[in-house]
Design an enzyme around this catalytic site. Structure first.
Site, PDB file in Angstrom:
ATOM      1  N   GLY A 367       0.824  -1.199   0.000  1.00  0.00           N
ATOM      2  CA  GLY A 367       0.000   0.000   0.000  1.00  0.00           C
ATOM      3  C   GLY A 367       0.863   1.255   0.000  1.00  0.00           C
ATOM      4  O   GLY A 367       1.939   1.299  -0.607  1.00  0.00           O
ATOM      5  N   SER A 368       0.417   2.257   0.735  1.00  0.00           N
ATOM      6  CA  SER A 368       1.091   3.563   0.691  1.00  0.00           C
ATOM      7  C   SER A 368       2.458   3.572   1.340  1.00  0.00           C
ATOM      8  O   SER A 368       3.206   4.538   1.182  1.00  0.00           O
ATOM      9  CB  SER A 368       0.204   4.620   1.353  1.00  0.00           C
ATOM     10  N   THR A 369       2.824   2.523   2.086  1.00  0.00           N
ATOM     11  CA  THR A 369       4.185   2.494   2.629  1.00  0.00           C
ATOM     12  C   THR A 369       5.218   2.415   1.504  1.00  0.00           C
ATOM     13  O   THR A 369       6.367   2.827   1.690  1.00  0.00           O
ATOM     14  CB  THR A 369       4.380   1.299   3.585  1.00  0.00           C
ATOM     15  N   SER A 422      -0.895  11.203   2.298  1.00  0.00           N
ATOM     16  CA  SER A 422      -0.846   9.981   1.497  1.00  0.00           C
ATOM     17  C   SER A 422      -1.646  10.136   0.205  1.00  0.00           C
ATOM     18  O   SER A 422      -2.492   9.301  -0.143  1.00  0.00           O
ATOM     19  CB  SER A 422      -1.367   8.779   2.306  1.00  0.00           C
TER      20      SER A 422
END
Length: 654
Positions: A367-369, A422
């Site tokens: 995901g956004s990591t 994000s």
């Protein structure tokens, strides 16, 4: 000739003495002839059927310790009641002669030769069954029934070694045994070592478990003429985790004793050939208090939480905590009788999968990591800096497809604000500008798609990530722009493990060094003064070769993501004065049972002097990493803060 001359004289007493002498001498000669000639074959056969049985004596298994000496896996005594069959051989004969045979004759007449073996088998079973009943009724709530097949198998194959009747006695049962049945022939109370995990489920997935398995030694080439035969014995063997990965070191070197048995398989004598030497202790890098905090944080949202927490020292790669949920009690495998049917059903639940080590085997889209890697690739490619802005209309238009951006409001955003919020639009735009080749190359610098080597190879997942220079999807199909857009927000052709993301975070925190994780710190020999075998510290995998300025920009953005209490997605992890820097992430996975979310929080602290990287991942129907994963990381950091404060106090006192 003097004797003969004297005999010739007419002396009756002397002649009688001479006759007696020659008669005795003749008897001795006849006896010698009988033994040497007539009975030769009998004694040869008797010698031939005597043979050695080699019994392996398992060594005491080494302990597993935490970094501060806390015992995580130990050995404890278990008291068993054993039966020595050679001591009750007269009872077998008596039961056959005075009971079984008479009953058969009364009903069927004299037994034929072929029937005797079956009748002797019945007699043996009756004798042993009666002893089992006497012993078990004296020490157990309910008398045991002897399994005839199990007994006969032991009689055929392991007659020379004791037969266990009742195992794992409590102190109360031991007292009852000593009072009531200890004087039964052939019965003895013996102690054996068994594996014990004092903290139950703590670090279960990292430690792994053992089970008792039969060990048989192969006959050596030089043993053929001596009729050696191995008697199978049980010993503990590591099946998962570190118990399996370091099984040889933990198991030590077993000993061997030789039992001389006669022609009917009973023990005549025994001799210890090789004394067993205990296994080595394995000392881990795990910190007991941090491990407890990680597992406590996971179950904050319920016992059925599915997820993982990994804590790594960013300076040297030591794994300080490796938690996976749901967990299970390791003692289930050595004391199975203490657990219910429901416990075993839960252990094999296909959804919860408690035996799955999600920290190193769980494969999740980041995901956004993953935007951390996208940002570094964009800075290095020169398509973005801190001032570069991207307009966000609420979606990213890719051909005829609109990729929604629910995180950031409509407006124009530079890197810091886009990172805190994000913003998908910003990072998809940057990813498309950079191109998939540069994104993949940057991800490969962090070893994505490769095992870390922290545990046994078969116990760790590789993940999924494209190869540099061979830009195709995992299924072999052609790469498209949509795949680049998905990759830019941590979806599509990227699957990682929590430990991999902990190493990514550590490399960003420590200034660009990708470390090889260390879970085992050293091996210690028991009972000697030998120096421990230390596993090398600070095993550097590689430098990621990113300019320090770019890493500092990302670190600052991660700090703002936690400390900005208005818009930071990681604000739930904030602890005043701790300096936590982090990034949240959410990935959506389509499964046969519907949409499945995975939420992330990757972080490091303290910001000014990074030491700890904490990564949390949770599966389920959760919306954001900030709402579910970040609070769990906060629980871990609070424990770390207490540990650091205590350490500083001790330094001040000393």
């Amino acid at each position: 000739m003097l004797v003969i001359d004297q005999v010739r004289r007419s002396d009756p007493r002397l002649r009688s003495l001479a006759l007696l002498f020659f008669t005795g001498f003749a008897v001795l000669l006849i006896g010698l002839w009988y033994v040497q000639i007539v009975s030769q074959r009998k004694y040869e056969d008797s010698l031939r059927v005597q043979a050695f049985r080699v019994v392996t004596e398992p060594a005491a298994r080494g302990r597993i310790l935490g970094r501060n000496g806390n015992v995580l896996a130990d050995n404890q005594p278990r008291y068993n009641i054993n039966l020595y069959l050679e001591d009750i051989r007269p009872r077998f004969t008596y039961e056959y002669t005075n009971s079984v045979k008479k009953e058969f004759i009364a009903e069927h007449g004299r037994p034929p030769k072929g029937e005797r073996w079956a009748l002797e088998k019945i007699a043996r079973y009756r004798v042993v069954s009666n002893i089992v009943w006497q012993v078990s009724s004296a020490v157990l709530p309910q008398p045991l029934v002897l399994n005839p097949h199990g007994f006969e198998k032991h009689y055929r194959e392991k007659r020379a070694v004791p037969m266990p009747l009742v195992t794992d006695l409590t102190p109360q049962q031991i007292a009852l045994f000593m009072e009531k049945v200890s004087d039964l022939p052939g019965i003895d109370l013996e102690v054996e070592s068994y594996r014990f995990y004092p903290h139950g489920s703590l670090a279960a997935h990292a430690l792994g478990y053992t089970m008792r398995r039969q060990r048989e030694e192969e006959k050596g080439e030089d043993e053929e003429d001596f009729e050696y035969r191995t008697i199978p014995v049980l010993e503990y063997k590591g099946l998962t985790g570190l118990e399996a990965g370091f099984d040889e070191e933990l198991r030590g070197h077993p000993g061997e004793k030789a039992i001389l048995v006669n022609n009917i398989g009973y023990r005549e004598s025994e001799e210890m050939w090789v004394e067993p030497s205990p296994g080595e202790n394995v000392v881990l890098t795990l910190d007991l208090e941090i491990q407890k905090a990680a597992e406590r944080a996971l179950v904050m949202s319920g016992p059925d939480t599915r997820g993982a927490v990994v804590v790594v020292n960013v300076r040297n790669g030591d794994v300080l905590a490796m938690a996976s949920a749901p967990g299970y009690d390791l003692n289930m495998f050595v004391r199975s009788g203490d657990y219910s049917k429901e416990d075993w059903e839960r252990l094999n639940d296909p959804l919860l999968t408690p035996q799955w080590n999600r920290a190193v085997q769980g494969m999740y889209q980041p995901g956004s990591t993953f935007k951390i890697i996208v940002a570094l690739a964009a800075f290095e490619a020169g398509v973005a800096d801190l001032e570069t802005k991207v307009y966000n209309p609420g979606f990213y238009q890719l051909g005829g497809r609109k990729i929604k951006d629910p995180n950031a409001p409509i407006g124009e955003w530079a890197f810091m604000e886009a990172f805190k919020r994000s913003a998908n639009t910003y990072f998809i735009h940057m990813g498309m500008q950079v191109g998939p080749e540069r994104l993949v190359e940057m991800g490969r610098r962090f070893n994505l798609g490769e095992k870390t080597g922290v545990v046994q190879p078969g116990l760790e997942s590789r993940g999924v990530f494209p190869e540099v220079g061979a830009l195709v999807k995992n299924d072999g199909s052609r790469w498209r722009d949509g795949d680049t857009a998905n990759l830019s927000i941590g979806q599509g052709e990227v699957v990682v493990t929590p430990l991999q993301m902990a190493l990514v975070t550590a490399a960003v925190a420590n200034g660009g060094t990708l470390l090889r994780p260390r879970l085992v710190m050293q091996l210690e020999e028991q009972g000697t003064d030998a120096a421990p075998e230390v596993i090398p510290l600070l095993q550097k995998e590689r430098d990621i070769n990113v300019k320090p300025q770019y890493l500092e920009w990302v670190r600052r953005a991660m700090l703002d993501d936690v400390e900005d209490q208005k818009v930071g997605t990681g604000k739930a992890a904030y602890i005043p004065g701790m300096g936590i820097a982090g990034k949240t992430g959410t990935a959506q996975v389509q499964t046969p049972k519907g949409k499945h979310h995975v939420v992330w929080f990757v972080s490091f602290a303290p910001f000014d002097s990074p030491k700890y990287a904490v990564v949390v991942v949770v599966e389920g129907q959760y919306i954001s990493g900030g709402g579910m994963a970040a609070p769990k990381a906060k629980e871990v950091y609070q424990t770390i803060q207490r540990i650091e404060e205590s350490r500083l106090k001790n330094i001040a006192v000393n």
